[in-house]
Design an enzyme around this catalytic site. Structure first.
Site, PDB file in Angstrom:
ATOM      1  N   GLU A 176      -7.791   4.473  15.369  1.00  0.00           N
ATOM      2  CA  GLU A 176      -7.436   3.053  15.465  1.00  0.00           C
ATOM      3  C   GLU A 176      -6.860   2.825  16.854  1.00  0.00           C
ATOM      4  O   GLU A 176      -5.902   3.498  17.247  1.00  0.00           O
ATOM      5  CB  GLU A 176      -6.391   2.667  14.410  1.00  0.00           C
ATOM      6  CG  GLU A 176      -6.881   2.811  12.979  1.00  0.00           C
ATOM      7  CD  GLU A 176      -5.838   2.378  11.942  1.00  0.00           C
ATOM      8  OE1 GLU A 176      -4.838   1.730  12.307  1.00  0.00           O
ATOM      9  OE2 GLU A 176      -6.029   2.705  10.760  1.00  0.00           O
ATOM     10  N   ASN A 228      -5.231   7.280   4.303  1.00  0.00           N
ATOM     11  CA  ASN A 228      -4.948   6.539   5.536  1.00  0.00           C
ATOM     12  C   ASN A 228      -3.495   6.750   5.918  1.00  0.00           C
ATOM     13  O   ASN A 228      -2.589   6.489   5.132  1.00  0.00           O
ATOM     14  CB  ASN A 228      -5.182   5.042   5.338  1.00  0.00           C
ATOM     15  CG  ASN A 228      -5.087   4.272   6.652  1.00  0.00           C
ATOM     16  OD1 ASN A 228      -6.010   4.298   7.462  1.00  0.00           O
ATOM     17  ND2 ASN A 228      -3.962   3.626   6.877  1.00  0.00           N
ATOM     18  N   GLU A 229      -3.281   7.256   7.113  1.00  0.00           N
ATOM     19  CA  GLU A 229      -1.930   7.428   7.671  1.00  0.00           C
ATOM     20  C   GLU A 229      -0.942   7.969   6.636  1.00  0.00           C
ATOM     21  O   GLU A 229      -0.034   7.260   6.186  1.00  0.00           O
ATOM     22  CB  GLU A 229      -1.412   6.114   8.255  1.00  0.00           C
ATOM     23  CG  GLU A 229      -2.142   5.705   9.521  1.00  0.00           C
ATOM     24  CD  GLU A 229      -1.452   4.579  10.282  1.00  0.00           C
ATOM     25  OE1 GLU A 229      -0.619   3.868   9.694  1.00  0.00           O
ATOM     26  OE2 GLU A 229      -1.747   4.423  11.476  1.00  0.00           O
ATOM     27  N   CYS A 280       3.422   8.748  -5.188  1.00  0.00           N
ATOM     28  CA  CYS A 280       4.251   9.922  -4.898  1.00  0.00           C
ATOM     29  C   CYS A 280       3.301  11.117  -4.736  1.00  0.00           C
ATOM     30  O   CYS A 280       2.480  11.379  -5.618  1.00  0.00           O
ATOM     31  CB  CYS A 280       5.216  10.144  -6.062  1.00  0.00           C
ATOM     32  SG  CYS A 280       6.106  11.704  -5.957  1.00  0.00           S
ATOM     33  N   ARG A 309       0.847  -1.204   0.000  1.00  0.00           N
ATOM     34  CA  ARG A 309       0.000   0.000   0.000  1.00  0.00           C
ATOM     35  C   ARG A 309       0.875   1.244   0.000  1.00  0.00           C
ATOM     36  O   ARG A 309       2.089   1.164   0.091  1.00  0.00           O
ATOM     37  CB  ARG A 309      -0.951  -0.013   1.194  1.00  0.00           C
ATOM     38  CG  ARG A 309      -0.257  -0.016   2.535  1.00  0.00           C
ATOM     39  CD  ARG A 309      -1.267   0.011   3.682  1.00  0.00           C
ATOM     40  NE  ARG A 309      -0.582  -0.175   4.959  1.00  0.00           N
ATOM     41  CZ  ARG A 309      -1.180  -0.255   6.138  1.00  0.00           C
ATOM     42  NH1 ARG A 309      -2.481  -0.153   6.231  1.00  0.00           N
ATOM     43  NH2 ARG A 309      -0.492  -0.428   7.239  1.00  0.00           N
ATOM     44  N   GLU A 325      -1.743  -8.972   7.472  1.00  0.00           N
ATOM     45  CA  GLU A 325      -1.916  -8.749   8.914  1.00  0.00           C
ATOM     46  C   GLU A 325      -2.583  -9.934   9.623  1.00  0.00           C
ATOM     47  O   GLU A 325      -3.400  -9.764  10.528  1.00  0.00           O
ATOM     48  CB  GLU A 325      -2.688  -7.435   9.130  1.00  0.00           C
ATOM     49  CG  GLU A 325      -1.870  -6.228   8.664  1.00  0.00           C
ATOM     50  CD  GLU A 325      -2.565  -4.880   8.808  1.00  0.00           C
ATOM     51  OE1 GLU A 325      -3.776  -4.846   9.104  1.00  0.00           O
ATOM     52  OE2 GLU A 325      -1.885  -3.854   8.607  1.00  0.00           O
ATOM     53  N   GLN A 326      -2.180 -11.147   9.250  1.00  0.00           N
ATOM     54  CA  GLN A 326      -2.835 -12.340   9.803  1.00  0.00           C
ATOM     55  C   GLN A 326      -2.711 -12.446  11.312  1.00  0.00           C
ATOM     56  O   GLN A 326      -3.572 -13.012  11.972  1.00  0.00           O
ATOM     57  CB  GLN A 326      -2.248 -13.591   9.142  1.00  0.00           C
ATOM     58  CG  GLN A 326      -2.512 -13.629   7.657  1.00  0.00           C
ATOM     59  CD  GLN A 326      -1.879 -14.815   6.961  1.00  0.00           C
ATOM     60  OE1 GLN A 326      -1.558 -15.830   7.580  1.00  0.00           O
ATOM     61  NE2 GLN A 326      -1.685 -14.695   5.659  1.00  0.00           N
ATOM     62  N   HIS A 338      -2.545  -9.892  13.359  1.00  0.00           N
ATOM     63  CA  HIS A 338      -3.032  -8.684  14.039  1.00  0.00           C
ATOM     64  C   HIS A 338      -4.385  -8.978  14.663  1.00  0.00           C
ATOM     65  O   HIS A 338      -5.337  -9.328  13.968  1.00  0.00           O
ATOM     66  CB  HIS A 338      -3.156  -7.536  13.033  1.00  0.00           C
ATOM     67  CG  HIS A 338      -3.288  -6.195  13.673  1.00  0.00           C
ATOM     68  ND1 HIS A 338      -4.346  -5.845  14.479  1.00  0.00           N
ATOM     69  CD2 HIS A 338      -2.480  -5.114  13.623  1.00  0.00           C
ATOM     70  CE1 HIS A 338      -4.179  -4.593  14.894  1.00  0.00           C
ATOM     71  NE2 HIS A 338      -3.053  -4.132  14.396  1.00  0.00           N
ATOM     72  N   TRP A 369       3.323  -5.953  13.661  1.00  0.00           N
ATOM     73  CA  TRP A 369       4.374  -5.251  12.932  1.00  0.00           C
ATOM     74  C   TRP A 369       5.595  -4.827  13.737  1.00  0.00           C
ATOM     75  O   TRP A 369       6.556  -4.320  13.180  1.00  0.00           O
ATOM     76  CB  TRP A 369       3.790  -4.030  12.220  1.00  0.00           C
ATOM     77  CG  TRP A 369       2.865  -3.198  13.068  1.00  0.00           C
ATOM     78  CD1 TRP A 369       1.504  -3.269  13.073  1.00  0.00           C
ATOM     79  CD2 TRP A 369       3.216  -2.193  14.024  1.00  0.00           C
ATOM     80  NE1 TRP A 369       0.987  -2.366  13.980  1.00  0.00           N
ATOM     81  CE2 TRP A 369       2.010  -1.691  14.565  1.00  0.00           C
ATOM     82  CE3 TRP A 369       4.431  -1.653  14.475  1.00  0.00           C
ATOM     83  CZ2 TRP A 369       1.977  -0.690  15.546  1.00  0.00           C
ATOM     84  CZ3 TRP A 369       4.399  -0.658  15.441  1.00  0.00           C
ATOM     85  CH2 TRP A 369       3.189  -0.186  15.967  1.00  0.00           C
TER      86      TRP A 369
HETATM   87  C1  GAL Z   1      -2.082   1.144  10.926  1.00  0.00           C
HETATM   88  C2  GAL Z   1      -2.888   1.185   9.644  1.00  0.00           C
HETATM   89  C3  GAL Z   1      -3.895   0.071   9.606  1.00  0.00           C
HETATM   90  C4  GAL Z   1      -3.272  -1.223  10.018  1.00  0.00           C
HETATM   91  C5  GAL Z   1      -2.703  -1.070  11.394  1.00  0.00           C
HETATM   92  C6  GAL Z   1      -2.105  -2.321  11.965  1.00  0.00           C
HETATM   93  O1  GAL Z   1      -0.843   1.733  10.727  1.00  0.00           O
HETATM   94  O2  GAL Z   1      -3.551   2.410   9.508  1.00  0.00           O
HETATM   95  O3  GAL Z   1      -4.411  -0.022   8.303  1.00  0.00           O
HETATM   96  O4  GAL Z   1      -2.301  -1.604   9.105  1.00  0.00           O
HETATM   97  O5  GAL Z   1      -1.707  -0.109  11.353  1.00  0.00           O
HETATM   98  O6  GAL Z   1      -1.661  -2.119  13.277  1.00  0.00           O
END
Ligand code: GAL
Length: 658
Positions: free
Chosen positions: A329, A156-157, A122, A118, A377-378, A380, A337
């Site tokens: 979030e 997003n972010e 640029c 993702r 993100e399995q 998460h 991560w």
């Molecule tokens: C954030 C992101 C989310 C997800 C999350 C996982 O940085 O906005 O989409 O990836 O981390 O912790």
């Protein structure tokens, strides 16, 4: 019409809401209604969707498929949820990248940052910007008046995965135009940057490249200009979406989700275009990933350092004009991560939620509803396991919802300490650190932490903020000082602490003619005549504190306030202004902040290890981040609306005057 929250009522008179991030496109349609029902049952009233759904919204160029999204929004709304709808521009689909391959960013080595995850774009690419506006317009036309939609999230972010700086041709061309606008004449640029040094002078703006691939470090002024340019690109990119949303969905709030410990663009500038500053709170991931000591990483592994979440709450509250903010979030369990991803201590998800409330959040939205068994993100956690059984986070969210209902609105935020932070401060200290680990962001964090250990409430404000009503103003590390701050400080009747490197650079990254602290000499008469950075172990010890990492030598008429055993001065004082001439290491920061708070007449409460206090209205909220029970200091008397004086691990207490 629904609103994002109920904060259109008088400030802080509305209860905080809870929500969740949901991806209907990941789950069979037959499951949506039951999901929505369970969300509402758990006490959630907001659902954030859509931010990664471009490939499903527009499977082929110009062919939109709204059917599934119409139905998802309707199902969620029917259950009683207000929808926060994301623009999907963080995940441009493959067909778009294929038609416009040069839309991706290039890293500093010139390698493309390609499709397959993702944020593969640029910010400077005009074609991609136009596509981002186009898809935003299509979404806003479709849902701008939809009664289910209570707010919009842009992208997003911004900047996640190191994506603010791009070394593409588009960025280079844009940078040249930006430079021509700023300097007018290339001779002025050469003069401002000191390009005569090492024969770096340019004959035209068109001759200037980006500051990568140089033999050794590029001119810091060149680097700073590029940082400013790149930050402006984020602001412009965001603003283009905001304008479309305001036109087609008037009255709905526009939000964005900022990150933790992230300074690559000026969040005050982006925040000026938003109604609500959102941020994404992952206390355990941040503790493991950032520069906390090994001892703290272990002691707080399942709780997060007690100042991580609060620091960002207090920072992002200062990023919109209105002071409105939210957690978009919230970590609900282990993440995927960081280098190590432990589970939170039982009770922490509730604690983080209630702490956000005490700091004035309008919403806490958990990320994510259900753990997704495929793709990146399995591991998460979600509020649900992949098999839809409740994960531990769900019960805690539901408990937090009950607590919030019982507690009611948080009450008016206090005004006691203003801590000044600017994004360009972190750019300057990053570009020219002069010593390992000496970044303005961390100076701010250390000062913040010291203040919070004294039980003080802090607003982190930009250098242009009004200082009325504060008793103490702390400027941890602010190399570039705007004139507005000098004026505000001159009129400010409270105590002031100025930290190292403040006023040490002009706006063009040069030493001020009068030497540091430059403009701040108007409130603190001194010249910093020499600075040194100190390797670990090279210290000047004082009484329970030490000068470590960084030391400034001053010529000044000010009095010494803190002197190390060998006579080295750590902190100077002139009237109501203190100048901290060393890095704000924890013990030294504690000592300086305690002195300043005392002189400011602030009520302090020494917090036991791991305990934190936040006041709102007439209540004191206490949060136990330690793994052991702690006793709330007797200096905080009152009636316990929630919790008890002896607070267990992850415990929360709310105390009201008798
Ligand atoms: C954030 C992101 C989310 C997800 C999350 C996982 O940085 O906005 O989409 O990836 O981390 O912790």
């Amino acid at each position: 019409m629904h609103t994002f929250s109920d904060h259109t009522m008088p400030p802080a008179a509305a209860p905080m809401r809870l929500g969740v991030c949901y991806y209907p496109e990941h789950w069979p349609e037959a499951q949506w209604a039951e999901d929505a029902r369970r969300m509402v049952e758990a006490g959630l009233s907001r659902v954030r969707i859509g931010e990664f759904a471009w490939s499903r919204i527009e499977p082929e160029p110009g062919r939109y498929d709204w059917g599934w999204l119409d139905r998802a929004i309707a199902v969620l709304h029917a259950a009683g949820l207000g929808v926060i709808l994301g623009t999907p521009t963080a995940t441009p689909p493959k067909w778009l990248v294929d038609t416009m391959p040069d839309m991706v960013a290039l890293d500093a080595m010139g390698h493309p940052r390609g499709f397959g995850s993702r944020r593969h774009y640029c910010f400077s690419h005009a074609g991609y910007r136009a596509e981002a506006v186009r898809v935003t317009r299509a979404l806003a036309q479709r849902y701008g008046q939809n009664p289910a939609v209570v707010a919009w999230q842009t992208d997003n972010e911004y900047g996640c995965h190191d994506t603010v700086l791009s070394y593409s041709d588009a960025a280079r061309d844009g940078f040249r135009v930006w430079l021509a606008d700023r300097y007018g004449d290339v001779a002025a640029l050469n003069q401002a940057w000191g390009n005569v040094f090492w024969s770096m002078e340019y004959g035209s703006f068109g001759a200037i490249d980006l500051p990568n691939l140089t033999v050794t470090e590029a001119n810091p002024a060149h680097q700073l200009a590029f940082r400013r340019f790149a930050s402006d690109q984020v602001t412009v990119f965001n603003r283009a979406q905001v304008e479309v949303l305001r036109e087609l969905s008037p009255g709905r709030d526009v939000v964005h989700n900022f990150m933790g410990f992230f300074t690559e663009f000026d969040h005050h500038a982006v925040g000026a275009d938003l109604d609500v500053a959102g941020w994404d709170s992952y206390p355990l991931g941040f503790l493991d990933s950032f520069r906390f000591s090994e001892a703290d990483k272990l002691a707080y592994a399942r709780q997060g350092h007690p100042d991580i979440a609060a620091f960002h709450h207090d920072l992002y509250r200062g990023c919109t004009r209105s002071g409105r903010w939210a957690v978009l979030e919230q970590q609900p369990g282990p993440v995927n991560w960081a280098r190590h991803n432990p589970a939170p201590l039982p009770g922490m998800v509730r604690l983080w939620t209630l702490e956000a409330m005490a700091h004035g959040a309008e919403l806490v939205s958990y990320f994510r509803w259900r753990q997704f068994p495929k793709a990146q993100e399995q591991h998460h956690a979600g509020l649900l396991r992949p098999d839809s059984v409740a994960a531990p986070g769900l019960g805690e969210a539901a408990q937090a919802a009950r607590d919030l209902a019982a507690l009611g609105p948080a009450g008016a935020p206090p005004r006691s300490v203003a801590l000044v932070f600017a994004y360009d401060a972190d750019w300057v200290t990053g570009i020219q650190p002069q010593g390992a680990g000496l970044a303005a962001l961390w100076a701010a964090f250390e000062c913040y932490s010291a203040l919070r250990r004294l039980g003080l409430d802090v607003d982190i404000v930009p250098p242009t903020a009004a200082l009325d009503g504060y008793a103490l103003c702390v400027i941890p590390c602010l190399p570039i000082v705007p004139e507005a701050l000098v004026t505000a400080l001159a009129d400010f009747p409270g105590q002031i602490v100025i930290g190292p490197r403040s006023g040490s650079r002009t706006i063009e990254f040069a030493l001020p003619e009068t030497l540091p602290p430059g403009r701040l000499q108007q409130v603190f008469p001194a010249q910093v005549v020499r600075v040194e950075s100190l390797r670990p172990g090279l210290e000047h010890r004082g009484d329970g504190w030490a000068i470590a990492r960084w030391l400034e030598h001053l010529e000044t008429a000010a009095a010494a306030d803190l002197i190390a055993d060998d006579g080295t001065v750590a902190c100077w004082q002139h009237g109501r202004v203190r100048y901290l001439a060393a890095w704000p290491e924890p013990a030294l920061a504690n000592e300086v902040m305690a002195r300043a708070a005392r002189d400011a007449g602030l009520e302090v409460h020494a917090m036991p290890e791991g305990l934190r206090l936040r006041r709102a209205g007439n209540r004191a909220h206490l949060f136990n981040y330690s793994v052991a029970p702690v006793d709330i200091p007797a200096s905080l008397p009152g009636r316990f609306v929630l919790g008890t004086r002896r607070l267990g691990p992850a415990g929360v207490a709310v105390v009201e005057p008798d």
